[in-house]
Design a protein around this motif. Sequence first.
Motif, PDB file in Angstrom:
ATOM      1  N   LEU A  39       0.888  -1.091  -0.113  1.00 53.64           N
ATOM      2  CA  LEU A  39      -0.017  -0.189   0.528  1.00 53.64           C
ATOM      3  C   LEU A  39       0.724   1.300   0.083  1.00 53.64           C
ATOM      4  N   LYS A  40       1.964   1.267   0.851  1.00 51.65           N
ATOM      5  CA  LYS A  40       2.740   2.631   0.864  1.00 51.65           C
ATOM      6  C   LYS A  40       3.329   2.516  -0.733  1.00 51.65           C
ATOM      7  N   ASP A  41       3.389   1.707  -1.570  1.00 53.87           N
ATOM      8  CA  ASP A  41       4.293   1.699  -2.967  1.00 53.87           C
ATOM      9  C   ASP A  41       3.126   2.628  -3.566  1.00 53.87           C
ATOM     10  N   TYR A  42       1.692   2.102  -3.056  1.00 54.98           N
ATOM     11  CA  TYR A  42       0.408   3.233  -4.552  1.00 54.98           C
ATOM     12  C   TYR A  42       0.525   4.161  -3.431  1.00 54.98           C
ATOM     13  N   VAL A  43       0.428   4.550  -2.318  1.00 57.10           N
ATOM     14  CA  VAL A  43       1.147   5.982  -1.618  1.00 57.10           C
ATOM     15  C   VAL A  43       1.736   7.012  -1.879  1.00 57.10           C
ATOM     16  N   ASN A  44       3.517   6.687  -2.416  1.00 63.70           N
ATOM     17  CA  ASN A  44       3.916   6.761  -2.720  1.00 63.70           C
ATOM     18  C   ASN A  44       3.896   7.267  -4.493  1.00 63.70           C
ATOM     19  N   VAL A  45       3.448   6.499  -5.155  1.00 59.77           N
ATOM     20  CA  VAL A  45       3.019   6.917  -6.656  1.00 59.77           C
ATOM     21  C   VAL A  45       2.324   8.368  -6.429  1.00 59.77           C
ATOM     22  N   ILE A  46       0.520   7.754  -5.912  1.00 56.51           N
ATOM     23  CA  ILE A  46       0.126   9.164  -5.739  1.00 56.51           C
ATOM     24  C   ILE A  46       0.255  10.043  -5.091  1.00 56.51           C
ATOM     25  N   ARG A  47       1.650  10.420  -4.835  1.00 62.64           N
ATOM     26  CA  ARG A  47       2.426  11.571  -4.573  1.00 62.64           C
ATOM     27  C   ARG A  47       3.506  12.059  -5.795  1.00 62.64           C
ATOM     28  N   GLU A  48       3.866  11.105  -5.512  1.00 66.62           N
ATOM     29  CA  GLU A  48       4.611  11.803  -7.265  1.00 66.62           C
ATOM     30  C   GLU A  48       4.021  12.161  -8.749  1.00 66.62           C
ATOM     31  N   VAL A  49       2.378  11.291  -8.189  1.00 72.59           N
ATOM     32  CA  VAL A  49       1.944  12.050  -9.586  1.00 72.59           C
ATOM     33  C   VAL A  49       0.888  13.635  -9.361  1.00 72.59           C
ATOM     34  N   ALA A  50       0.763  13.328  -8.089  1.00 73.95           N
ATOM     35  CA  ALA A  50       0.217  15.073  -7.804  1.00 73.95           C
ATOM     36  C   ALA A  50       0.979  15.909  -7.727  1.00 73.95           C
ATOM     37  N   GLN A  51       2.538  15.344  -7.073  1.00 70.31           N
ATOM     38  CA  GLN A  51       3.514  16.720  -7.162  1.00 70.31           C
ATOM     39  C   GLN A  51       3.459  16.769  -8.889  1.00 70.31           C
ATOM     40  N   TYR A  52       4.255  15.675  -9.833  1.00 66.88           N
ATOM     41  CA  TYR A  52       3.648  16.276 -11.237  1.00 66.88           C
ATOM     42  C   TYR A  52       3.392  17.631 -11.755  1.00 66.88           C
ATOM     43  N   TYR A  53       1.731  17.589 -11.499  1.00 70.69           N
ATOM     44  CA  TYR A  53       0.691  18.543 -11.539  1.00 70.69           C
ATOM     45  C   TYR A  53       0.791  19.371 -11.022  1.00 70.69           C
ATOM     46  N   SER A  54       0.899  19.383  -9.289  1.00 70.92           N
ATOM     47  CA  SER A  54       1.447  20.676  -8.838  1.00 70.92           C
ATOM     48  C   SER A  54       0.423  20.824  -8.046  1.00 70.92           C
ATOM     49  N   LEU A  55      -1.044  19.500  -7.640  1.00 72.77           N
ATOM     50  CA  LEU A  55      -1.991  19.440  -6.683  1.00 72.77           C
ATOM     51  C   LEU A  55      -2.023  19.521  -5.389  1.00 72.77           C
ATOM     52  N   PRO A  56      -2.346  19.697  -4.973  1.00 72.88           N
ATOM     53  CA  PRO A  56      -1.965  19.605  -2.991  1.00 72.88           C
ATOM     54  C   PRO A  56      -1.673  18.234  -2.381  1.00 72.88           C
ATOM     55  N   VAL A  57      -1.829  17.172  -1.613  1.00 73.98           N
ATOM     56  CA  VAL A  57      -2.002  16.360  -1.207  1.00 73.98           C
ATOM     57  C   VAL A  57      -2.288  16.500  -0.144  1.00 73.98           C
ATOM     58  N   LEU A  58      -3.308  16.110   0.242  1.00 80.61           N
ATOM     59  CA  LEU A  58      -4.107  15.901   1.841  1.00 80.61           C
ATOM     60  C   LEU A  58      -3.799  14.214   2.540  1.00 80.61           C
ATOM     61  N   ASP A  59      -2.719  14.342   3.071  1.00 83.58           N
ATOM     62  CA  ASP A  59      -1.958  12.694   2.953  1.00 83.58           C
ATOM     63  C   ASP A  59      -1.898  11.958   4.588  1.00 83.58           C
ATOM     64  N   LEU A  60      -3.565  11.371   4.023  1.00 80.80           N
ATOM     65  CA  LEU A  60      -4.040  10.665   5.114  1.00 80.80           C
ATOM     66  C   LEU A  60      -3.320   9.948   5.843  1.00 80.80           C
ATOM     67  N   TYR A  61      -2.091   9.040   4.910  1.00 86.75           N
ATOM     68  CA  TYR A  61      -1.182   8.147   5.435  1.00 86.75           C
ATOM     69  C   TYR A  61      -0.488   8.341   6.291  1.00 86.75           C
ATOM     70  N   ARG A  62      -0.405   9.273   5.980  1.00 84.97           N
ATOM     71  CA  ARG A  62       1.599  10.513   6.587  1.00 84.97           C
ATOM     72  C   ARG A  62       0.451  10.635   7.677  1.00 84.97           C
ATOM     73  N   GLU A  63      -0.621  11.501   8.310  1.00 81.31           N
ATOM     74  CA  GLU A  63      -0.601  11.982   9.507  1.00 81.31           C
ATOM     75  C   GLU A  63      -2.343  12.381   9.790  1.00 81.31           C
ATOM     76  N   SER A  64      -2.817  11.375   9.587  1.00 83.05           N
ATOM     77  CA  SER A  64      -4.636  10.801  10.075  1.00 83.05           C
ATOM     78  C   SER A  64      -4.700  10.733  11.179  1.00 83.05           C
ATOM     79  N   GLY A  65      -3.710   9.355  11.345  1.00 85.79           N
ATOM     80  CA  GLY A  65      -3.541   9.782  13.207  1.00 85.79           C
ATOM     81  C   GLY A  65      -4.736   7.456  12.827  1.00 85.79           C
TER      82      GLY A  65
END
Length: 217
Positions: free
Chosen positions: A153-179
Amino acid sequence: MEMLGQKIDFLGDSITEGAGVSSIETRFTELLSSEYGILTVNHGIGGTRIARQRTPSFYPDHDKDFISRVNDLDSDADVIMVFGGTNDYGHGDAPMGTMQDRTPYTFYGALHTLYTDLITRFPEALIVVMTPLHRLNEDALVDDNGRRRAGTLKDYVNVIREVAQYYSLPVLDLYRESGLQPNVPVIQEKYVPDGLHPNDAGHVMLKNLIYSFLKNR
């Protein structure tokens, strides 16, 4: 960002649809509406994935991938929030692919297709990407049917972050900081009883995270 009166469309899977809550009124989308005067539109369909599948699913609704539903979103939405990826990990057959892909049949390519479609249709809206939440057995590389997954799952999350960054889209990273980490027994008991879908208390946490993220944009 002033939230009162904003129209937010949520494109998602079963968590957005409300699996795990006691009633529609306790979904995070409805909580945002009732507490903050936000107009929310829920486009959650359980079992759906971001990437297009090569093999039809046993449940046809699962094949209503995110890309195919972009035109279902409201044209006057102020904000589009995309909350998916856990089912691509859980029971998808699309390979991960590479950053150069532009086909909907790989995870990388599907993200490129989805984000460009959203940007093209909503050039003036705020498009926000939400990463998947943690889940039980998120490091397993073989699914329940014995099929090898394309990654953790972390691999998928990392890809989501990477592609969002390419398009300069803001990311609410629930994997990292949802609690919300159901591999911790007390968190599973209080917020994610089935190890995947947040309950009413978990949806309150999601509501708070989303509101805080948007309020500070």
